[in-house]
Design an enzyme around this catalytic site. Sequence first.
Site, PDB file in Angstrom:
ATOM      1  N   ASP A 147      24.019   7.500  40.500  1.00 26.89           N
ATOM      2  CA  ASP A 147      23.727   6.115  40.131  1.00 26.89           C
ATOM      3  C   ASP A 147      22.702   5.627  41.139  1.00 26.89           C
ATOM      4  OD1 ASP A 147      23.629   3.398  39.697  1.00 26.89           O
ATOM      5  OD2 ASP A 147      25.681   3.003  40.372  1.00 26.89           O
TER       6      ASP A 147
ATOM      7  N   LYS B 291      13.966  -0.820  43.090  1.00 26.61           N
ATOM      8  CA  LYS B 291      14.206  -0.386  41.700  1.00 26.61           C
ATOM      9  C   LYS B 291      13.546  -1.363  40.730  1.00 26.61           C
ATOM     10  CE  LYS B 291      18.054   0.612  38.579  1.00 26.61           C
ATOM     11  NZ  LYS B 291      19.507   0.762  38.522  1.00 26.61           N
TER      12      LYS B 291
ATOM     13  N   ASP C 225      28.130  -6.198  33.456  1.00 31.52           N
ATOM     14  CA  ASP C 225      27.711  -5.691  34.761  1.00 31.52           C
ATOM     15  C   ASP C 225      27.127  -6.832  35.594  1.00 31.52           C
ATOM     16  OD1 ASP C 225      26.463  -4.501  36.902  1.00 31.52           O
ATOM     17  OD2 ASP C 225      25.473  -2.931  35.747  1.00 31.52           O
TER      18      ASP C 225
ATOM     19  N   GLU D  79      23.154   3.157  32.030  1.00 29.29           N
ATOM     20  CA  GLU D  79      24.243   2.706  32.907  1.00 29.29           C
ATOM     21  C   GLU D  79      25.492   2.257  32.133  1.00 29.29           C
ATOM     22  OE1 GLU D  79      22.282  -0.087  35.472  1.00 29.29           O
ATOM     23  OE2 GLU D  79      21.185   1.502  36.496  1.00 29.29           O
TER      24      GLU D  79
END
Length: 563
Positions: free
Chosen positions: A7, A69, A168, A146
Amino acid sequence: MAVIGIDLGTTNSACGVLGEEGVTLIPNRLGDVLTPSVVGLDSAGKLVVGRTAKERLINHSDRTVAAFKRLMGTDHKVALGRQMFSATELSALVLRSLKEDAEAHLGETVTEAVISVPAYFNDNQRHATKLAGELAGLKVERLINEPTAAAIAYGLHDKREGNFLILDMGGGTFDVSILEFFDGIMEVHASAGDNFLGGEDFVEAMIDSVLKEQGMGRDQLSPRQLQNLTMQMETAKRRISQHPEQRLQLEVGKQKIEWAATAEWFEKLATPLLLRSKRPIERAMRDADLPPQKIDEVVLVGGSTRMSLFRSMVGRMFGRLPSCHLDPDTVVAMGAAIQAGLKSRSAALEDIVLTDVCPYTLGTGVINEDSPEQGEYFMPIIERNTVVPVSVVRRVWTAHENQTEVRVDVYQGENRLVKKNVYLGETSVPVPKGPKGEEAVDIRYSYDMNGLLEVDVTVVSSGKTHNKLIEFSPGALNEEEKASALQKLSKLKFHPREDEENRALIARGERLYESSLGERRETIARLLGNFDRVLERQNPAEIKKARARLQEVFDELDGEDWI
Ligand code: AMP
């Protein structure tokens, strides 16, 4: 040979491997399963990754980078010391560190991985993630979305079929996905979210409430005070369910106050944020045309879903408790590890995204006059995750007396401040002179599937439109560029693994030193000096003992355990 699952997160990364007994999360060189996605260079020019780099983030901000990211798949480069790095290269450094940890843990070479990516990542971003793997010496034949990884970790792929909702909420963003599973295929359907809603907003609301009560503004606190207050509120937030009556000693400006951080107080200030989080959930359900009773399982991902208030709200919305028995910080890595294990048995799950969405927020810079900084604030026009093609218009007014021109800067990113986002281009339009706020322009952004952004700026009073086309699909690296990136990264050296714990501890000490004053500061300086001298003597047993002692003192100084 083991295939690992990774991850690669915005804040933290983690990796795991599937064995006979299920998934093992792999501890890094410091013994943690979470490795902060932070990269830095120390004064000796050596690379630091993870917790050590994170500790240096405040005091050595020019030599440390985080949250890259968000720049994945763009040409944007960030400076690390004197060198410039792309998000792909920085991600490669994190991946290289995880690969080494996995090799040390498994006692074998690791050359292949499955890496997770957000469901809204476009082709560019997916390609950049694979390339980062390659630069780290990992073959990445498969990526996994994800939300799919989270669903797999909960074993939802063992059911025959079903609709799953994945929520999330991390530190800064909230992502909602609806998955449909049938015939062994996991389809990511609707996705929605709020790019400006996450755990940090709850902390900000706590700080605002304290300052309001004292009749103070943030500008009346020193940077050190603000940093300390933030950390104290962060800790209080994490403890509030278990400790609903916390007494805190706070230093605000010239005053030292005692503050009662109660569950009631927290609930009151968290309620507006929780209500905001309901919106994307409802939107995703509407887009997927699903009523709550058709959702078979709700899965929670990301540290902020630990908040019991969030869990109860979700429970009320769906009439049952969400699945949350797995650690929300490592659930994606677990799912990626399962997929990696399935892949090595050629049984990996099919995982597809059905919606084409805009992967970034696109917006412009505006002046926020209420702010003491008078800085340029980011005004989102097209929100990340919006289904494309899309066209959105927002109106802005002149900000100065007798302004003759309105400049529209185009930015992409998720930060409130434009300087932290990626600049894509600009266009200017002449406007008739007049008092401030009298003239308005309509800014229209139209974004299509080919990564073309069309910017139309219309002067409201005259109806005149100016048009600009912005192309931003950065090219992938060719073989030559790849070879030179590989060479650049291989020149960067990590410290020896056995040295890492000492470095992390020193970096932590320096961070504590910076945030302290007076006697406390002197104590820390003395402790660090003593530790330096122990290190110089190079006696492993003595170093170990001194490290344990120092760790204890720092734990105490840091106040609470950050769990
Ligand atoms: P992530 O980006 O997933 O690491 O999320 C980090 C966020 O989760 C931070 O904003 C933390 O404050 C939040 N968080 C972690 N643990 C807790 C907890 N026990 N209660 C509330 N928030 C938490």
